[in-house]
Design an enzyme around this catalytic site. Structure first.
Site, PDB file in Angstrom:
ATOM      1  N   GLU A 124       0.833  -1.470  -0.211  1.00 37.08           N
ATOM      2  CA  GLU A 124       0.148  -0.400  -0.189  1.00 37.08           C
ATOM      3  C   GLU A 124       0.477   1.350  -0.086  1.00 37.08           C
ATOM      4  OE1 GLU A 124      -3.659  -1.638   2.584  1.00 37.08           O
ATOM      5  OE2 GLU A 124      -2.631  -0.142   3.278  1.00 37.08           O
ATOM      6  N   CYS A 166       3.570   8.192   1.921  1.00 33.33           N
ATOM      7  CA  CYS A 166       3.968   7.131   3.200  1.00 33.33           C
ATOM      8  C   CYS A 166       3.872   6.006   1.366  1.00 33.33           C
ATOM      9  CB  CYS A 166       3.128   6.977   3.123  1.00 33.33           C
ATOM     10  SG  CYS A 166       2.984   5.443   4.378  1.00 33.33           S
ATOM     11  N   CYS A 176       6.626  -7.608   6.775  1.00 32.86           N
ATOM     12  CA  CYS A 176       8.026  -6.894   7.260  1.00 32.86           C
ATOM     13  C   CYS A 176       8.707  -7.944   8.327  1.00 32.86           C
ATOM     14  CB  CYS A 176       7.755  -5.830   8.031  1.00 32.86           C
ATOM     15  SG  CYS A 176       9.295  -5.701   9.455  1.00 32.86           S
ATOM     16  N   CYS A 231       6.912  -6.503  14.990  1.00 37.60           N
ATOM     17  CA  CYS A 231       6.319  -6.037  16.077  1.00 37.60           C
ATOM     18  C   CYS A 231       5.007  -5.898  16.592  1.00 37.60           C
ATOM     19  CB  CYS A 231       6.474  -4.261  15.508  1.00 37.60           C
ATOM     20  SG  CYS A 231       7.954  -3.221  15.406  1.00 37.60           S
ATOM     21  N   CYS A 244       1.791  -3.615  14.870  1.00 35.37           N
ATOM     22  CA  CYS A 244       1.581  -4.134  13.751  1.00 35.37           C
ATOM     23  C   CYS A 244       0.484  -4.734  13.086  1.00 35.37           C
ATOM     24  CB  CYS A 244       2.877  -3.692  13.250  1.00 35.37           C
ATOM     25  SG  CYS A 244       3.023  -3.061  11.162  1.00 35.37           S
ATOM     26  N   CYS A 303      -1.620   7.585   8.060  1.00 40.47           N
ATOM     27  CA  CYS A 303      -0.122   7.630   7.937  1.00 40.47           C
ATOM     28  C   CYS A 303       0.329   6.073   8.951  1.00 40.47           C
ATOM     29  CB  CYS A 303       0.244   8.721   8.124  1.00 40.47           C
ATOM     30  SG  CYS A 303       2.280   8.505   7.114  1.00 40.47           S
TER      31      CYS A 303
HETATM   32  S1  SF4 Z   1       5.602  -1.538  12.609  1.00 42.69           S
HETATM   33 FE1  SF4 Z   1       7.950  -3.181  12.597  1.00 42.69          FE
HETATM   34  S2  SF4 Z   1       6.481  -5.015  11.931  1.00 42.69           S
HETATM   35 FE2  SF4 Z   1       5.674  -3.061  11.111  1.00 42.69          FE
HETATM   36  S3  SF4 Z   1       6.332  -2.558   9.526  1.00 42.69           S
HETATM   37 FE3  SF4 Z   1       7.460  -1.526  11.026  1.00 42.69          FE
HETATM   38  S4  SF4 Z   1       9.255  -2.551  11.555  1.00 42.69           S
HETATM   39 FE4  SF4 Z   1       7.943  -3.818   9.919  1.00 42.69          FE
END
Ligand code: SF4
Length: 388
Positions: free
Chosen positions: A92, A105, A112, A116, A119, A342
């Site tokens: 996105e 953004c 990823c 986290c 997230c 964002c």
């Molecule tokens: S917040 Fe953490 S898990 Fe999410 S995209 Fe950023 S680094 Fe990766």
């Protein structure tokens, strides 16, 4: 025949490509301007290039946007695109218009690997790094779409934040040429102060970025001590807070701004108590990093087991920080009706890292989320997405 997507190149790379075609390097500047400043993808339109070069380009190269899966526009003018990057992965990008700027953004990875807890991208796991061309294509498409959509001749996007899906500093080789294209006066000509790389804290790469391509830096801090940050941002176990803040201090010697932005996602009962603010104040004083804090309202999603801090608590937290002399802002939520504030991107990726299993393993045996510090009973979570 396979041809080369010219969005993959910064100006230096494009010059090398032109040389391979037997052309002078300066032709690359003309070509680069056509592609990025004028949004051209048809070589036959590039009338100031020699016909022989246009013919060579037609057989060896192309300029390709990413296929758009969906486009959603919010009441407040925010626009979110979902781009197809192949093999079941989608990323996105979000445009956020404000009175004095237009911010895009941008995503750097399909998924990823950092994981986290707060997230939604982290919960999806990791599929692959985007190429330079796939990173640049988000800006190329958005800028030229928006000029037509908003009927503007001049530049629409003035700021880029690498705050979409992915940890940009874990895709460093593709990131740096993309940043160079964003900054180049023959392409988008964005100010270094207006291009921000947001990282969860990949310390060695913060140092490299400072030398190779210093731009504004935002660090996803989210916790005032290692015990809590280890849980929220697992990368902290490798690069703990003291090391991270030392890297920030070193980065400031190269940075186009004289401060680092610390992002701090406000999680109900987890990191939003007065003692957390006091620990942050102490941390900043001890480490002496010139910084600003950006408090981010969390968009809850069920798999996280986390909730948004109530607004009065966020404001009280911001007040404590401000009274201690630390510039602290509370991020406005934008594009709520399209789930696109964002840095709150979800996308859709093929998980090649078994993230869901790893996340589940971090839950209690009863299948309940691990609760760090609960201050009061929580209401039921509502669907949504959150990153950073
Ligand atoms: S917040 Fe953490 S898990 Fe999410 S995209 Fe950023 S680094 Fe990766």
């Amino acid at each position: 025949m396979n041809t080369t997507n010219l969005l993959e190149f910064d100006l230096e790379g494009l010059a090398a490509f032109c040389e391979k075609l037997g052309e002078k390097r300066f032709r690359a500047t003309q070509l680069y301007r056509w592609i990025h400043q004028r949004g051209a993808s048809d070589f036959s339109q590039m009338t100031d290039l020699a016909k022989a070069l246009r013919e060579k380009l037609a057989t060896t190269a192309h300029v390709a946007a990413l296929p758009v899966i969906s486009q959603q526009e919010s009441k407040d003018g925010t626009i979110k695109w979902l781009f197809d990057v192949g093999q079941g992965d989608a990323v996105e990008a979000v445009f956020i218009p404000e009175d004095d700027r237009g911010t895009l953004c941008v995503s750097s990875q399909a998924g990823c690997a950092v994981g986290c807890r707060f997230c939604s991208t982290g919960h999806q796991g990791f599929s692959r790094n985007l190429t330079t061309g796939e990173i640049v294509a988000q800006l190329w498409f958005a800028e030229h779409f928006l000029r037509k959509h908003l009927q503007r001749d001049e530049r629409v996007i003035s700021n880029v934040v690498m705050m979409g899906m992915g940890e940009p500093l874990q895709n460093y080789a593709a990131l740096v040429p993309a940043l160079r294209t964003m900054l180049d006066d023959n392409a988008y000509g964005l100010s270094r102060r207006r291009v921000t790389v947001s990282t969860s804290g990949v310390v060695p790469m913060i140092d490299r970025l400072g030398h190779d391509c210093p731009v504004a830096l935002a660090v996803s801090l989210h916790a005032p001590n290692d015990a809590l940050r280890n849980d929220l941002v697992p990368l902290n176990r490798k690069y703990p807070i003291a090391e991270l803040l030392d890297a920030c201090q070193r980065y400031l010697a190269h940075a186009p701004r004289d401060f680092i932005t610390f992002e701090y996602c406000m999680l109900d009962g987890v990191n939003d108590q007065p003692e957390h603010a006091l620990q942050l104040i102490e941390l900043v004083r001890t480490q002496g990093v010139s910084c600003k804090f950006n408090l981010i309202p969390f968009n809850p999603f069920p798999a996280s087991g986390l909730l948004r801090s109530p607004q009065p608590r966020v404001l009280a937290f911001a007040r404590l920080m401000s009274e201690a002399g630390i510039v602290t802002t509370v991020r406005k939520t934008r594009g709520d009706d399209i789930d696109a504030a964002c840095g709150q991107l979800a996308g859709d990726v093929q998980d090649r890292t078994r993230a869901a299993e790893r996340m589940a393993a971090r839950r209690s045996p009863a299948g309940q989320p691990v609760v760090l510090h609960r201050s009061r009973p929580r209401p039921a979570a509502t669907p949504g997405a959150m990153k950073r």
